[in-house]
Design a protein around this motif. Structure first.
Motif: not given
Length: 246
Positions: A154, A162, A245
């Protein structure tokens, strides 16, 4: 004492690239696996493959490392990147309360194949996934909420978002300029293992930039790699289910 942010990772998880980004900020004293140095090269090494004649450092112990971290935190905020399996015997509520915890995880198919490429004789006790999961679960039980978890894929797929999410989670300002740097940096200045040979690619990099997600074909790997992967995968999956997320 100032804030001590601990990024608990596993080997070969892009954690040094994350640490390099944190160094670009210039607002924290950044430490590269300080507990790991004592675990591998202290006066009483704890790693499973230690042999007489390997490098040791008189006076370097896990306790001396912890004293040094506290001395640094008395002067200003500290960021450290390290692996939980180095200090799982030190975990108690009092010790863990000194840190702002976060976790960096990576698909074990990638970490284990990378370890096998570097260290074909690696010991399973050096892989770190069971201890990473155990620390995650312990902190959740102690604090009533899971600590933040960043997944390496990610991070590399969407670095700016992130990193911003990480900063929000640990309570520091997001500095987008820290995601870029000049090529030719020398991570070996901060690495105590083998002259920094594990970080050659990082020295050529220019920042945390978007990378396409890739996958490792385990069927092409050595049987031992596949066996270790089967044991490590459930621990990774536990943390992956709770990852941040964006």
């Amino acid at each position: 004492m100032h804030k001590i942010i601990s990024l608990w990772a596993v080997p070969r998880s892009t954690s040094t690239a994350f640490e390099w980004m944190m160094r670009q900020r210039g607002d924290m004293d950044c430490l590269h696996e300080p507990f790991g140095e004592a675990w591998y090269q202290g006066e009483e090494p704890l790693w499973q493959r230690f042999k007489e004649g390997d490098v040791t450092t008189p006076g370097l112990t896990l306790n001396s490392v912890w004293r040094d971290i506290q001395d640094r935190a008395a002067k200003g905020p500290v960021f450290l990147k390290d692996f939980p399996h180095y200090i799982n015997h030190m975990w108690d509520a009092e010790f863990l309360a000194n840190f702002t915890h976060a976790f960096l995880i990576r698909d074990p198919a990638k970490t284990i194949t990378s370890m096998h490429n570097k260290w074909p004789d690696f010991d399973e006790g050096e892989v770190g996934f069971p201890e990473q999961r155990a620390l995650f679960d312990l902190l959740w039980a102690l604090n009533g909420a899971p600590p933040p978890v960043i997944d390496s894929d990610d991070l590399l797929e969407n670095p700016e978002a992130m990193v911003e999410a990480f900063c929000d989670a640990v309570g520091i300002p997001f500095l987008p300029e820290a995601l870029s740097w000049e090529a030719g940096g020398d991570p070996s200045e901060h690495s105590w293992w083998d002259g920094g040979s594990f970080h050659a690619n990082l020295a050529k990099s220019t920042g945390l930039t978007r990378q396409e997600r890739r996958y490792v074909a385990l069927e092409d790997c050595a049987p031992r790699v596949q066996q270790v992967h089967r044991r490590m995968r459930p621990h990774y999956d536990r943390l992956y289910a709770h990852r941040v997320t964006v």
